[in-house]
Design a protein around this motif. Structure first.
Motif, PDB file in Angstrom:
ATOM      1  N   GLY A 109      34.725  36.225 -61.656  1.00  0.00           N
ATOM      2  CA  GLY A 109      33.359  35.833 -62.020  1.00  0.00           C
ATOM      3  C   GLY A 109      32.646  34.918 -61.044  1.00  0.00           C
ATOM      4  O   GLY A 109      31.477  34.586 -61.224  1.00  0.00           O
ATOM      5  N   LYS A 110      33.326  34.494 -59.974  1.00  0.00           N
ATOM      6  CA  LYS A 110      32.689  33.574 -59.010  1.00  0.00           C
ATOM      7  C   LYS A 110      32.682  34.197 -57.616  1.00  0.00           C
ATOM      8  O   LYS A 110      33.648  34.847 -57.216  1.00  0.00           O
ATOM      9  CB  LYS A 110      33.460  32.248 -58.935  1.00  0.00           C
ATOM     10  CG  LYS A 110      33.515  31.469 -60.240  1.00  0.00           C
ATOM     11  CD  LYS A 110      34.148  30.098 -60.006  1.00  0.00           C
ATOM     12  CE  LYS A 110      34.382  29.362 -61.309  1.00  0.00           C
ATOM     13  NZ  LYS A 110      35.515  29.858 -62.076  1.00  0.00           N
ATOM     14  N   ALA A 111      31.586  33.924 -56.879  1.00  0.00           N
ATOM     15  CA  ALA A 111      31.520  34.401 -55.491  1.00  0.00           C
ATOM     16  C   ALA A 111      32.601  33.719 -54.670  1.00  0.00           C
ATOM     17  O   ALA A 111      32.947  32.559 -54.933  1.00  0.00           O
ATOM     18  CB  ALA A 111      30.145  34.097 -54.906  1.00  0.00           C
ATOM     19  N   LEU A 112      33.141  34.428 -53.684  1.00  0.00           N
ATOM     20  CA  LEU A 112      34.195  33.838 -52.854  1.00  0.00           C
ATOM     21  C   LEU A 112      33.667  32.596 -52.151  1.00  0.00           C
ATOM     22  O   LEU A 112      32.618  32.635 -51.507  1.00  0.00           O
ATOM     23  CB  LEU A 112      34.659  34.822 -51.766  1.00  0.00           C
ATOM     24  CG  LEU A 112      35.425  36.067 -52.183  1.00  0.00           C
ATOM     25  CD1 LEU A 112      36.176  36.632 -50.977  1.00  0.00           C
ATOM     26  CD2 LEU A 112      36.406  35.817 -53.300  1.00  0.00           C
ATOM     27  N   PRO A 113      34.393  31.480 -52.253  1.00  0.00           N
ATOM     28  CA  PRO A 113      33.948  30.265 -51.556  1.00  0.00           C
ATOM     29  C   PRO A 113      34.108  30.424 -50.052  1.00  0.00           C
ATOM     30  O   PRO A 113      34.971  31.176 -49.579  1.00  0.00           O
ATOM     31  CB  PRO A 113      34.890  29.185 -52.098  1.00  0.00           C
ATOM     32  CG  PRO A 113      36.046  29.904 -52.689  1.00  0.00           C
ATOM     33  CD  PRO A 113      35.618  31.287 -53.031  1.00  0.00           C
ATOM     34  N   ALA A 114      33.271  29.704 -49.301  1.00  0.00           N
ATOM     35  CA  ALA A 114      33.281  29.856 -47.845  1.00  0.00           C
ATOM     36  C   ALA A 114      34.421  29.089 -47.197  1.00  0.00           C
ATOM     37  O   ALA A 114      35.015  29.537 -46.229  1.00  0.00           O
ATOM     38  CB  ALA A 114      31.947  29.397 -47.268  1.00  0.00           C
ATOM     39  N   GLU A 115      34.707  27.907 -47.694  1.00  0.00           N
ATOM     40  CA  GLU A 115      35.730  27.085 -47.035  1.00  0.00           C
ATOM     41  C   GLU A 115      36.177  25.960 -47.952  1.00  0.00           C
ATOM     42  O   GLU A 115      35.768  25.873 -49.109  1.00  0.00           O
ATOM     43  CB  GLU A 115      35.176  26.502 -45.726  1.00  0.00           C
ATOM     44  CG  GLU A 115      33.900  25.735 -45.934  1.00  0.00           C
ATOM     45  CD  GLU A 115      33.156  25.492 -44.621  1.00  0.00           C
ATOM     46  OE1 GLU A 115      32.301  24.609 -44.641  1.00  0.00           O
ATOM     47  OE2 GLU A 115      33.418  26.157 -43.612  1.00  0.00           O
ATOM     48  N   GLY A 116      37.038  25.119 -47.401  1.00  0.00           N
ATOM     49  CA  GLY A 116      37.424  23.895 -48.116  1.00  0.00           C
ATOM     50  C   GLY A 116      38.352  24.134 -49.293  1.00  0.00           C
ATOM     51  O   GLY A 116      39.050  25.131 -49.370  1.00  0.00           O
ATOM     52  N   ARG A 117      38.325  23.176 -50.212  1.00  0.00           N
ATOM     53  CA  ARG A 117      39.272  23.193 -51.334  1.00  0.00           C
ATOM     54  C   ARG A 117      39.104  24.404 -52.230  1.00  0.00           C
ATOM     55  O   ARG A 117      40.075  24.943 -52.748  1.00  0.00           O
ATOM     56  CB  ARG A 117      39.088  21.929 -52.184  1.00  0.00           C
ATOM     57  CG  ARG A 117      39.722  20.724 -51.552  1.00  0.00           C
ATOM     58  CD  ARG A 117      39.715  19.576 -52.520  1.00  0.00           C
ATOM     59  NE  ARG A 117      40.286  18.410 -51.881  1.00  0.00           N
ATOM     60  CZ  ARG A 117      40.156  17.191 -52.342  1.00  0.00           C
ATOM     61  NH1 ARG A 117      39.483  16.978 -53.456  1.00  0.00           N
ATOM     62  NH2 ARG A 117      40.691  16.163 -51.718  1.00  0.00           N
ATOM     63  N   ALA A 118      37.852  24.789 -52.444  1.00  0.00           N
ATOM     64  CA  ALA A 118      37.606  25.941 -53.328  1.00  0.00           C
ATOM     65  C   ALA A 118      38.254  27.193 -52.747  1.00  0.00           C
ATOM     66  O   ALA A 118      38.811  28.008 -53.478  1.00  0.00           O
ATOM     67  CB  ALA A 118      36.103  26.153 -53.509  1.00  0.00           C
ATOM     68  N   LEU A 119      38.217  27.335 -51.419  1.00  0.00           N
ATOM     69  CA  LEU A 119      38.838  28.493 -50.777  1.00  0.00           C
ATOM     70  C   LEU A 119      40.367  28.414 -50.896  1.00  0.00           C
ATOM     71  O   LEU A 119      41.033  29.405 -51.173  1.00  0.00           O
ATOM     72  CB  LEU A 119      38.422  28.579 -49.308  1.00  0.00           C
ATOM     73  CG  LEU A 119      38.964  29.791 -48.527  1.00  0.00           C
ATOM     74  CD1 LEU A 119      38.558  31.097 -49.191  1.00  0.00           C
ATOM     75  CD2 LEU A 119      38.503  29.755 -47.082  1.00  0.00           C
ATOM     76  N   ALA A 120      40.910  27.219 -50.736  1.00  0.00           N
ATOM     77  CA  ALA A 120      42.368  27.044 -50.893  1.00  0.00           C
ATOM     78  C   ALA A 120      42.783  27.403 -52.318  1.00  0.00           C
ATOM     79  O   ALA A 120      43.819  28.022 -52.537  1.00  0.00           O
ATOM     80  CB  ALA A 120      42.757  25.604 -50.564  1.00  0.00           C
ATOM     81  N   ARG A 121      41.941  27.028 -53.278  1.00  0.00           N
ATOM     82  CA  ARG A 121      42.238  27.349 -54.688  1.00  0.00           C
ATOM     83  C   ARG A 121      42.220  28.853 -54.901  1.00  0.00           C
ATOM     84  O   ARG A 121      43.092  29.420 -55.550  1.00  0.00           O
ATOM     85  CB  ARG A 121      41.217  26.670 -55.608  1.00  0.00           C
ATOM     86  CG  ARG A 121      41.865  25.697 -56.580  1.00  0.00           C
ATOM     87  CD  ARG A 121      40.950  25.142 -57.645  1.00  0.00           C
ATOM     88  NE  ARG A 121      39.553  25.046 -57.337  1.00  0.00           N
ATOM     89  CZ  ARG A 121      38.989  23.977 -56.795  1.00  0.00           C
ATOM     90  NH1 ARG A 121      39.697  22.912 -56.474  1.00  0.00           N
ATOM     91  NH2 ARG A 121      37.693  23.956 -56.581  1.00  0.00           N
ATOM     92  N   LEU A 122      41.205  29.501 -54.342  1.00  0.00           N
ATOM     93  CA  LEU A 122      41.110  30.966 -54.450  1.00  0.00           C
ATOM     94  C   LEU A 122      42.372  31.601 -53.878  1.00  0.00           C
ATOM     95  O   LEU A 122      42.962  32.486 -54.481  1.00  0.00           O
ATOM     96  CB  LEU A 122      39.893  31.480 -53.678  1.00  0.00           C
ATOM     97  CG  LEU A 122      39.929  33.009 -53.470  1.00  0.00           C
ATOM     98  CD1 LEU A 122      39.337  33.722 -54.674  1.00  0.00           C
ATOM     99  CD2 LEU A 122      39.245  33.444 -52.200  1.00  0.00           C
TER     100      LEU A 122
END
Length: 252
Positions: A72-85
Motif C-alpha cells: 500500500g505504500k510507494a517504494l521509499p527512495a532512501e534512508g531508514r524507510a528503504l532499509a525497512r522495505l
C-alpha cells in the motif's frame, strides 16, 4: 494451491513502470500486481527484463518512470524507510552472496540482530529452526566455502527468511547451480509456496513454474506479453512470442 485473496489489496503493484539503461529501454510500461500469498513466476528469453523487474521491486534497481507500491505504500527512495522495505522483501540471487568469513548460522542471524535488533539468543534459536527447515541444520557451524552450491543457496534462503519478510523475490536462484543441486533448492521454494509465502520468482525452471506458481508471467523485449495460470499458459500460450519461446525450451 490457493492464489492470493483477490478481495485484498495486492501486496506488490507495478504501475506503468519504465526503466532505461542509457538508450536501452529494458522495462516498457509494465503493469503487474501480486496478491498476498500468491506465487508469480516470471519467464522469458534472456535480456527480456525479468531480472531488472525483480530487482526494481525492492529498489535495488531504480525505475525511470511509473510507480511501484509495496503493502500500500510507494517504494521509499532512501534512508531508514528503504532499509525497512528491504527487510520486508527477502531477496535471493543467482550468486549466494554469503559472508565468507562468517559461519552459516552467523550469516543467518546477522540481519535480525543488526537490523531488527533481535536478541542474539532468540536470533540464533530462530536461525537454527530455519536451517532445519531448509535441511542444513547440520551445517550451521561451517563456513560458506565448505558447503555445496545447493547448500549455500539454501542458506541464502534461510538468511532471507530470518528477516520475517512479507514477500520473497528470487532472481534465477538455480542458474549458478550444478544440475544435481537444482532440485534441493526448488524443493525448499515449493514448500515456501505451499506455506503461503508471497513470491516473485524469475527462473528458467519450467517444472517449478508448472507446479508451484499461481500465475506465470511471460516477458519479452521489456514488456509483459501475457500472463495466465500455469496449466493455461503451457497448454495454450496466446502470443507468438510465448509459443516460440516454449517450443524452444520444452522437449516434446
Amino acid at each position: 494451491m490457493v492464489a492470493g485473496d483477490a478481495s485484498q489489496e495486492p501486496l506488490i503493484v507495478l504501475d506503468k513502470v519504465n526503466k532505461f539503461f542509457g538508450d536501452l529501454h529494458v522495462l516498457r510500461d509494465v503493469d503487474l500486481s501480486v496478491g498476498r500469498g500468491e506465487v508469480v513466476v516470471v519467464i522469458g528469453p534472456s535480456g527480456s527484463g525479468k531480472s531488472t523487474l525483480c530487482r526494481a521491486i525492492n529498489r535495488l534497481e531504480t525505475i525511470s518512470s511509473g510507480q511501484i507500491t509495496f503493502d500500500g505504500k510507494a517504494l521509499p527512495a532512501e534512508g531508514r524507510a528503504l532499509a525497512r522495505l528491504r527487510s520486508d522483501v527477502g531477496m535471493v540471487f543467482q550468486s549466494f552472496n554469503l559472508f565468507a568469513h562468517k559461519t552459516i548460522l552467523e550469516n543467518v542471524t546477522l540481519g535480525p540482530i543488526k537490523v531488527r535488533k533481535d536478541k542474539p539468543e532468540e536470533a540464533r534459536k530462530r536461525g537454527m529452526t530455519l536451517l532445519e527447515r531448509v535441511g542444513i541444520a547440520n551445517q550451521a557451524g561451517k563456513y560458506p566455502a565448505q558447503l555445496s552450491g545447493g547448500q549455500q543457496q539454501r542458506a541464502a534462503i534461510a538468511r532471507a527468511l530470518a528477516m520475517q519478510p512479507k514477500a520473497m523475490l528470487f532472481d534465477e536462484p538455480t542458474s549458478a547451480l550444478d544440475p544435481e543441486m537444482v532440485g534441493e533448492v526448488l524443493d525448499v521454494m515449493t514448500s515456501l509456496a505451499r506455506d503461503g509465502m508471497t513470491m516473485v520468482v524469475v527462473t528458467h525452471e519450467m517444472g517449478f513454474a508448472r507446479h508451484a506458481a499461481n500465475r506465470v508471467v511471460f516477458m519479452a523485449d521489456g514488456q509483459l506479453v501475457e500472463q495466465a495460470e500455469p496449466g493455461e499458459f503451457f497448454a495454450n500460450p496466446r502470443s507468438d512470442r510465448a509459443k516460440d519461446f516454449l517450443s524452444k525450451i520444452l522437449t516434446h
